[in-house]
Design a protein around this motif. Sequence first.
Motif, PDB file in Angstrom:
ATOM      1  N   THR A 244      46.717  16.216  40.891  1.00  0.00           N
ATOM      2  CA  THR A 244      46.677  17.213  41.961  1.00  0.00           C
ATOM      3  C   THR A 244      45.240  17.715  42.105  1.00  0.00           C
ATOM      4  O   THR A 244      44.353  17.355  41.319  1.00  0.00           O
ATOM      5  N   THR A 245      45.018  18.581  43.091  1.00  0.00           N
ATOM      6  CA  THR A 245      43.692  19.175  43.267  1.00  0.00           C
ATOM      7  C   THR A 245      43.493  20.381  42.363  1.00  0.00           C
ATOM      8  O   THR A 245      42.401  20.964  42.341  1.00  0.00           O
ATOM      9  N   ILE A 246      44.513  20.771  41.630  1.00  0.00           N
ATOM     10  CA  ILE A 246      44.414  21.943  40.755  1.00  0.00           C
ATOM     11  C   ILE A 246      43.664  21.557  39.488  1.00  0.00           C
ATOM     12  O   ILE A 246      44.204  20.896  38.595  1.00  0.00           O
ATOM     13  N   ASP A 247      42.415  21.973  39.429  1.00  0.00           N
ATOM     14  CA  ASP A 247      41.511  21.608  38.329  1.00  0.00           C
ATOM     15  C   ASP A 247      40.388  22.644  38.332  1.00  0.00           C
ATOM     16  O   ASP A 247      39.276  22.365  38.783  1.00  0.00           O
ATOM     17  N   TYR A 248      40.691  23.848  37.810  1.00  0.00           N
ATOM     18  CA  TYR A 248      39.800  24.987  38.016  1.00  0.00           C
ATOM     19  C   TYR A 248      39.657  25.872  36.781  1.00  0.00           C
ATOM     20  O   TYR A 248      40.561  25.930  35.933  1.00  0.00           O
ATOM     21  N   PRO A 249      38.551  26.601  36.734  1.00  0.00           N
ATOM     22  CA  PRO A 249      38.426  27.634  35.712  1.00  0.00           C
ATOM     23  C   PRO A 249      39.336  28.806  36.063  1.00  0.00           C
ATOM     24  O   PRO A 249      39.687  29.004  37.229  1.00  0.00           O
ATOM     25  N   VAL A 250      39.724  29.552  35.055  1.00  0.00           N
ATOM     26  CA  VAL A 250      40.532  30.754  35.248  1.00  0.00           C
ATOM     27  C   VAL A 250      39.755  31.934  34.673  1.00  0.00           C
ATOM     28  O   VAL A 250      39.273  31.880  33.537  1.00  0.00           O
ATOM     29  N   MET A 251      39.648  33.004  35.452  1.00  0.00           N
ATOM     30  CA  MET A 251      38.869  34.160  35.057  1.00  0.00           C
ATOM     31  C   MET A 251      39.790  35.302  34.621  1.00  0.00           C
ATOM     32  O   MET A 251      40.961  35.360  35.010  1.00  0.00           O
ATOM     33  N   PHE A 252      39.238  36.223  33.836  1.00  0.00           N
ATOM     34  CA  PHE A 252      40.025  37.359  33.347  1.00  0.00           C
ATOM     35  C   PHE A 252      39.142  38.595  33.326  1.00  0.00           C
ATOM     36  O   PHE A 252      38.186  38.679  32.555  1.00  0.00           O
ATOM     37  N   THR A 253      39.452  39.567  34.179  1.00  0.00           N
ATOM     38  CA  THR A 253      38.668  40.804  34.275  1.00  0.00           C
ATOM     39  C   THR A 253      39.634  41.984  34.337  1.00  0.00           C
ATOM     40  O   THR A 253      39.901  42.529  35.414  1.00  0.00           O
ATOM     41  N   PRO A 254      40.170  42.398  33.198  1.00  0.00           N
ATOM     42  CA  PRO A 254      41.195  43.459  33.192  1.00  0.00           C
ATOM     43  C   PRO A 254      40.725  44.787  33.773  1.00  0.00           C
ATOM     44  O   PRO A 254      41.547  45.568  34.264  1.00  0.00           O
TER      45      PRO A 254
ATOM     46  N   ASP B  22      46.361  37.641  35.370  1.00  0.00           N
ATOM     47  CA  ASP B  22      46.820  39.015  35.566  1.00  0.00           C
ATOM     48  C   ASP B  22      46.183  39.940  34.540  1.00  0.00           C
ATOM     49  O   ASP B  22      46.128  39.629  33.340  1.00  0.00           O
ATOM     50  N   GLU B  23      45.719  41.084  35.019  1.00  0.00           N
ATOM     51  CA  GLU B  23      44.964  42.000  34.168  1.00  0.00           C
ATOM     52  C   GLU B  23      45.788  42.616  33.046  1.00  0.00           C
ATOM     53  O   GLU B  23      45.248  43.150  32.073  1.00  0.00           O
ATOM     54  N   ARG B  24      47.110  42.544  33.139  1.00  0.00           N
ATOM     55  CA  ARG B  24      47.974  43.151  32.115  1.00  0.00           C
ATOM     56  C   ARG B  24      48.197  42.226  30.925  1.00  0.00           C
ATOM     57  O   ARG B  24      48.887  42.591  29.968  1.00  0.00           O
ATOM     58  N   SER B  25      47.613  41.050  30.968  1.00  0.00           N
ATOM     59  CA  SER B  25      47.792  40.077  29.884  1.00  0.00           C
ATOM     60  C   SER B  25      47.186  40.581  28.586  1.00  0.00           C
ATOM     61  O   SER B  25      46.118  41.197  28.573  1.00  0.00           O
ATOM     62  N   THR B  26      47.877  40.318  27.505  1.00  0.00           N
ATOM     63  CA  THR B  26      47.420  40.667  26.162  1.00  0.00           C
ATOM     64  C   THR B  26      47.740  39.493  25.243  1.00  0.00           C
ATOM     65  O   THR B  26      48.466  38.569  25.622  1.00  0.00           O
ATOM     66  N   PRO B  27      47.229  39.525  24.000  1.00  0.00           N
ATOM     67  CA  PRO B  27      47.491  38.396  23.089  1.00  0.00           C
ATOM     68  C   PRO B  27      48.964  38.080  22.882  1.00  0.00           C
ATOM     69  O   PRO B  27      49.323  36.931  22.638  1.00  0.00           O
ATOM     70  N   ASP B  28      49.831  39.094  23.013  1.00  0.00           N
ATOM     71  CA  ASP B  28      51.249  38.853  22.756  1.00  0.00           C
ATOM     72  C   ASP B  28      52.079  38.781  24.045  1.00  0.00           C
ATOM     73  O   ASP B  28      53.293  38.952  24.018  1.00  0.00           O
ATOM     74  N   SER B  29      51.447  38.503  25.165  1.00  0.00           N
ATOM     75  CA  SER B  29      52.185  38.395  26.430  1.00  0.00           C
ATOM     76  C   SER B  29      53.242  37.298  26.363  1.00  0.00           C
ATOM     77  O   SER B  29      52.985  36.212  25.847  1.00  0.00           O
ATOM     78  N   ASP B  30      54.411  37.595  26.894  1.00  0.00           N
ATOM     79  CA  ASP B  30      55.453  36.575  26.993  1.00  0.00           C
ATOM     80  C   ASP B  30      55.203  35.648  28.175  1.00  0.00           C
ATOM     81  O   ASP B  30      55.688  34.517  28.193  1.00  0.00           O
TER      82      ASP B  30
END
Length: 282
Positions: free
Chosen positions: A114-124, A148-156
């Motif tokens: 697919t064309t999905i081949d991208y970096p993912v950013m995280f800025t909470p 999503d900014e609400r992500s944490t190490p233990d996110s489900d």
Amino acid sequence: MHNSSTQGRYSKKKKRIRWTKFLPILLLLLAAEFGILALHEKSGLDKSQKKFEALSQQVHSAPTPIPSGEIGANPSDPTHPSVSGASDPIPGSQYLALAAANPDFYGWLQIDGTTIDYPVMFTPDDPEKYLHLDFDGHRSTTGTPFLDERSTPDSDNFIIYAHNMNNGTMFKDLLNYEDKSYWEAHPIIHFNTPYAQNDYEIMSVFYDRVYYQYETAFRYYDFIHAASDADYDAAVQKYLEKSLYDTGVTAKSGDQLLTLSTCSYHEKDGRFVVVARKISQQ
């Protein structure tokens, strides 16, 4: 008086004639302006895509080791192992250079074929920072996928958002999952970080929308941390019920989920969503 009245009507007619003479010219000028704007936008889209392609070549080529002291020393760093739970970067990880170049870099998302081949950013602290910025922080129509900014190490559930671009980039290909045969050909999502290489198998694909506050509904975009095992199981059941078809994949409490979300125009504030369950980590 008769002559005066006739003269007045004639004068107005002459003015209308003069205006209509210039109307084609004005229309041509407007068309030219819109054409220039369209070319400018296309040029910007092409430029952004070329940047992403260059980054893709970088991460898919042989890795260049980065000294461990240059990245990941601070557990609060967004690139720290909040997905994998590992304590050290993968030796020679090809993603370390991206994290060193931009501390907002979190990981790399890819779906083979697919064309999905991208970096993912995280800025909470600035959740939609990359909605209209490229990897380098320059203005971009396409933006860059972000976590999503609400992500944490233990996110489900880790939710990644990106635009649905008419030129076929970003998450446009997600909508192809409406067709079951497309899922059969592309069932796995790779979401890798400097700390782990993660594979996810797609569990559910569905159309949805953003709901008003007064509406009682399951909001997939709010399921990140399960309050209990029962809460987790209820969310999974909703995903399965919403799915356009049965993938045969399910999840139980403790399984990590990955959700990809993009705009869809089947209704106002529509969304198209793909949910996957992690199956392996290296």
